[in-house]
Design a protein around this motif. Sequence first.
Motif, PDB file in Angstrom:
ATOM      1  N   MET A 210      53.437  28.809  44.238  1.00  0.00           N
ATOM      2  CA  MET A 210      52.191  29.438  43.828  1.00  0.00           C
ATOM      3  C   MET A 210      51.499  30.168  44.981  1.00  0.00           C
ATOM      4  SD  MET A 210      48.679  28.058  42.133  1.00  0.00           S
ATOM      5  CE  MET A 210      49.261  27.223  40.692  1.00  0.00           C
ATOM      6  N   TRP A 211      51.356  29.507  46.113  1.00  0.00           N
ATOM      7  CA  TRP A 211      50.642  30.131  47.227  1.00  0.00           C
ATOM      8  C   TRP A 211      51.288  31.457  47.669  1.00  0.00           C
ATOM      9  CZ3 TRP A 211      46.065  30.366  49.282  1.00  0.00           C
ATOM     10  CH2 TRP A 211      45.916  30.936  50.552  1.00  0.00           C
ATOM     11  N   PRO A 212      52.615  31.480  47.904  1.00  0.00           N
ATOM     12  CA  PRO A 212      53.225  32.764  48.269  1.00  0.00           C
ATOM     13  C   PRO A 212      53.005  33.842  47.210  1.00  0.00           C
ATOM     14  CG  PRO A 212      54.779  30.996  48.637  1.00  0.00           C
ATOM     15  CD  PRO A 212      53.591  30.388  47.960  1.00  0.00           C
ATOM     16  N   MET A 213      53.045  33.468  45.937  1.00  0.00           N
ATOM     17  CA  MET A 213      52.847  34.475  44.895  1.00  0.00           C
ATOM     18  C   MET A 213      51.417  34.999  44.907  1.00  0.00           C
ATOM     19  SD  MET A 213      55.057  33.494  41.510  1.00  0.00           S
ATOM     20  CE  MET A 213      53.914  32.262  40.963  1.00  0.00           C
ATOM     21  N   VAL A 214      50.496  34.135  45.306  1.00  0.00           N
ATOM     22  CA  VAL A 214      49.083  34.529  45.309  1.00  0.00           C
ATOM     23  C   VAL A 214      48.774  35.469  46.474  1.00  0.00           C
ATOM     24  CG1 VAL A 214      46.757  33.648  45.727  1.00  0.00           C
ATOM     25  CG2 VAL A 214      48.207  32.527  44.045  1.00  0.00           C
ATOM     26  N   VAL A 215      49.260  35.137  47.673  1.00  0.00           N
ATOM     27  CA  VAL A 215      48.852  35.920  48.848  1.00  0.00           C
ATOM     28  C   VAL A 215      49.775  37.082  49.198  1.00  0.00           C
ATOM     29  CG1 VAL A 215      47.394  34.216  49.970  1.00  0.00           C
ATOM     30  CG2 VAL A 215      49.862  34.195  50.405  1.00  0.00           C
ATOM     31  N   ASN A 216      51.070  36.953  48.861  1.00  0.00           N
ATOM     32  CA  ASN A 216      51.975  38.024  49.263  1.00  0.00           C
ATOM     33  C   ASN A 216      52.646  38.670  48.053  1.00  0.00           C
ATOM     34  OD1 ASN A 216      51.250  37.413  51.825  1.00  0.00           O
ATOM     35  ND2 ASN A 216      53.308  36.955  52.569  1.00  0.00           N
ATOM     36  N   MET A 217      51.988  39.695  47.530  1.00  0.00           N
ATOM     37  CA  MET A 217      52.524  40.403  46.373  1.00  0.00           C
ATOM     38  C   MET A 217      53.564  41.432  46.810  1.00  0.00           C
ATOM     39  SD  MET A 217      50.662  39.362  43.691  1.00  0.00           S
ATOM     40  CE  MET A 217      49.923  40.469  42.501  1.00  0.00           C
ATOM     41  N   SER A 218      53.482  41.853  48.075  1.00  0.00           N
ATOM     42  CA  SER A 218      54.419  42.854  48.569  1.00  0.00           C
ATOM     43  C   SER A 218      55.784  42.213  48.775  1.00  0.00           C
ATOM     44  CB  SER A 218      53.897  43.416  49.889  1.00  0.00           C
ATOM     45  OG  SER A 218      54.983  43.842  50.673  1.00  0.00           O
ATOM     46  N   ILE A 219      56.804  42.813  48.174  1.00  0.00           N
ATOM     47  CA  ILE A 219      58.148  42.220  48.154  1.00  0.00           C
ATOM     48  C   ILE A 219      58.703  42.002  49.562  1.00  0.00           C
ATOM     49  CG2 ILE A 219      59.407  44.417  47.928  1.00  0.00           C
ATOM     50  CD1 ILE A 219      60.562  41.992  45.556  1.00  0.00           C
ATOM     51  N   GLU A 220      58.290  42.852  50.484  1.00  0.00           N
ATOM     52  CA  GLU A 220      58.783  42.755  51.863  1.00  0.00           C
ATOM     53  C   GLU A 220      58.270  41.502  52.570  1.00  0.00           C
ATOM     54  OE1 GLU A 220      60.413  45.657  53.745  1.00  0.00           O
ATOM     55  OE2 GLU A 220      61.026  45.848  51.648  1.00  0.00           O
ATOM     56  N   LYS A 221      57.178  40.930  52.056  1.00  0.00           N
ATOM     57  CA  LYS A 221      56.543  39.810  52.749  1.00  0.00           C
ATOM     58  C   LYS A 221      56.695  38.487  52.021  1.00  0.00           C
ATOM     59  CE  LYS A 221      55.047  42.407  56.021  1.00  0.00           C
ATOM     60  NZ  LYS A 221      55.679  42.316  57.341  1.00  0.00           N
ATOM     61  N   MET A 222      57.562  38.467  51.018  1.00  0.00           N
ATOM     62  CA  MET A 222      57.719  37.234  50.242  1.00  0.00           C
ATOM     63  C   MET A 222      58.716  36.278  50.890  1.00  0.00           C
ATOM     64  SD  MET A 222      58.035  38.520  46.341  1.00  0.00           S
ATOM     65  CE  MET A 222      56.650  39.220  45.449  1.00  0.00           C
ATOM     66  N   PRO A 223      58.493  34.976  50.700  1.00  0.00           N
ATOM     67  CA  PRO A 223      59.548  34.025  51.056  1.00  0.00           C
ATOM     68  C   PRO A 223      60.547  33.932  49.897  1.00  0.00           C
ATOM     69  CG  PRO A 223      57.632  32.836  50.306  1.00  0.00           C
ATOM     70  CD  PRO A 223      57.288  34.302  50.225  1.00  0.00           C
ATOM     71  N   LEU A 224      61.592  33.130  50.071  1.00  0.00           N
ATOM     72  CA  LEU A 224      62.650  33.060  49.065  1.00  0.00           C
ATOM     73  C   LEU A 224      62.152  32.670  47.676  1.00  0.00           C
ATOM     74  CD1 LEU A 224      65.272  31.440  51.392  1.00  0.00           C
ATOM     75  CD2 LEU A 224      65.708  33.501  50.065  1.00  0.00           C
ATOM     76  N   SER A 225      61.235  31.687  47.612  1.00  0.00           N
ATOM     77  CA  SER A 225      60.804  31.195  46.300  1.00  0.00           C
ATOM     78  C   SER A 225      60.152  32.308  45.482  1.00  0.00           C
ATOM     79  CB  SER A 225      59.851  30.013  46.470  1.00  0.00           C
ATOM     80  OG  SER A 225      58.735  30.401  47.245  1.00  0.00           O
ATOM     81  N   ALA A 226      59.197  33.015  46.087  1.00  0.00           N
ATOM     82  CA  ALA A 226      58.523  34.093  45.370  1.00  0.00           C
ATOM     83  C   ALA A 226      59.479  35.253  45.131  1.00  0.00           C
ATOM     84  CB  ALA A 226      57.302  34.561  46.157  1.00  0.00           C
ATOM     85  N   GLY A 227      60.402  35.482  46.071  1.00  0.00           N
ATOM     86  CA  GLY A 227      61.395  36.535  45.898  1.00  0.00           C
ATOM     87  C   GLY A 227      62.248  36.294  44.665  1.00  0.00           C
ATOM     88  N   LEU A 228      62.644  35.034  44.475  1.00  0.00           N
ATOM     89  CA  LEU A 228      63.429  34.687  43.289  1.00  0.00           C
ATOM     90  C   LEU A 228      62.644  34.951  42.022  1.00  0.00           C
ATOM     91  CD1 LEU A 228      65.358  31.334  43.695  1.00  0.00           C
ATOM     92  CD2 LEU A 228      66.255  33.631  43.475  1.00  0.00           C
ATOM     93  N   ALA A 229      61.344  34.624  42.066  1.00  0.00           N
ATOM     94  CA  ALA A 229      60.509  34.854  40.884  1.00  0.00           C
ATOM     95  C   ALA A 229      60.496  36.335  40.541  1.00  0.00           C
ATOM     96  CB  ALA A 229      59.098  34.330  41.122  1.00  0.00           C
ATOM     97  N   SER A 230      60.435  37.188  41.550  1.00  0.00           N
ATOM     98  CA  SER A 230      60.392  38.617  41.243  1.00  0.00           C
ATOM     99  C   SER A 230      61.776  39.112  40.831  1.00  0.00           C
ATOM    100  CB  SER A 230      59.856  39.409  42.433  1.00  0.00           C
ATOM    101  OG  SER A 230      60.839  39.500  43.426  1.00  0.00           O
TER     102      SER A 230
END
Lengths: 275, 297
Positions: A210-230
């Motif tokens: 949740m936290w990565p999805m909230v603060v880093n919407m830019s794909i270049e700045k995501m960690p793996l978990s949020a990257g997978l979600a996108s």
Amino acid sequence: MNRGKINSKIIIHVVLIIGSFIMVLPFLWMFLTSVKTLSESMQMPPIIIPKSFRWQNYVDVWNLLPFAKFYINTFAMVFFRIVFAIVFSSMAAYAFARIKFPGRDMLFMIVLIQMMIPSQLFVIPQYLLVSKLGWLNTIKALVVPGFVSAFGTFLLRQFFLTLPSELEEAAILDGCNRWQIYWKIAMPLAKSGMAALGIFTALFAWKDLMWPMVVNMSIEKMPLSAGLASLQGQYSTNYPQLMAGSLYAIIPMIILFIIFQKQFIQGIATTGSKS
Amino acid sequence: MSKLSNNKVADYAWGYFMIAPTIIGLIILNVWPLIQTAYLSLCKFTGFDQPKFIGLGNFIKLFHDKEVIQAVYNTLAYTVIAVPIGVLLSLIIAVLLNSNIKGKTVYRTLYFLPVVSTPAAVAMVWKWLMNYDYGLINYVLSKIGIHGPNWISDPHFVLASLIIVGIWSSLGYNMVILLAGLQEIPTTYYEAASIDGAGAVKKFFSITIPMVSPTLFFVVITTMISSLQVFDLIFMMIGTSNPALPNVQSLVFLFYKYSFMIYNKGYGSAIAILLFIIIMIFTLIQLKYQKKWVHYE
């Protein structure tokens, strides 16, 4: 050994093997799907092992999304969170456990409160803070909630509480100050606590979504978990590629777990018994 | 000792210095946010403009909001079903692993794999296994003559599917904690019981359960709190466009939706406060009830 004992051992193994199969099957299926072509993955009856392994899926998914960046972001987030957790928590934990000073118990309540309150109550204001600092879409934003660790302070305090006070008294007679005692005596004795904290911090940061999805919407700045979600959001039907991406996201942690298995197990067991 | 008390002032200074980063950090990142969330829950606030105080408006809306009531129900149903089954299964596996058998480490590693895996990845593979048309699970079911349901988008099955994956994900974690608790039970207890002629079942209920009850209590509390906060699996496995989402979305999911998808942060804060109250009630019930079954030495 009598027959009853042998029988009961066989039953135990059978139950454990069935259970293990259920635990491992999703990983196996993840891998097998990741090396199929799209049409192979959607055949009925399912193809268990494809005729030839299509490793190209791994290349394709790597090119589809900036996985190299996801790795760098994840490692940076985990690294800084571990450093902060270990340095700041161990200092505070030592002081709370071994030094008497006015207001100590009241201040320790703040640590306990943080542990008892669900993190969702902090998310919006933390987001507003990060946004005000202009840190959205940066590695700093990923690290922010891990800047201090109430859990780490609590865990290490338990370790420091068990240290015999004779050691400190001897050190004080030798002219050591509190910092030296903490650094030269207490820290080396709490190595297993540090390992446990490091593992927990890494695991928690790695799994956080949740936290990565909230603060880093830019794909270049995501960690793996949020990257997978996108990845799922954009390419939701290509399961071979989704599975290849999933394996990218879980393999580093599984390797770490296999290497540091003893520390993982001990660390987690400790939190249960030290409660 | 006299040397210790002479250094009192220096001790105070070191004490405050060493806790300073943590305490300052906690105040900025946790104490102050907590106050802010409490205040925002009484405001109309999108996140783009200034919060506007509206009193209990959000909470009044909350109690009439069918979506919220359904989410409370989903969250409670998930917790009430997943926690007992999950903890019981972990206990069974832990007890079996605690017996004198070969290959313990291998089993433990395999059961632990989901714990070190990202929920995002776990959710995706289960979504695939549970796929209605091409999923492995429905294929296996069809082989034994069962027409498998649409696990992910049938409103009647979606919660059960989530529970299965939730239990699968946390089993290994609880198993490791319980195994550590079991290993602390002195074997002499079991030997004495054997001499008295007690069977395996009797030993389990009169030695194992009471002796491991403090660990069991810890596992129940932590699993309960994390179950009440279920989010990742719903977000990744069920997804925002799923027609069955209303039958499975949890309070944390709604919190995320209102706060960060439709920018109603005031209402989102009120949902977070509601969640906190529910967690507190559950925890207090557990703490009160523990005297009946938890045995501390």
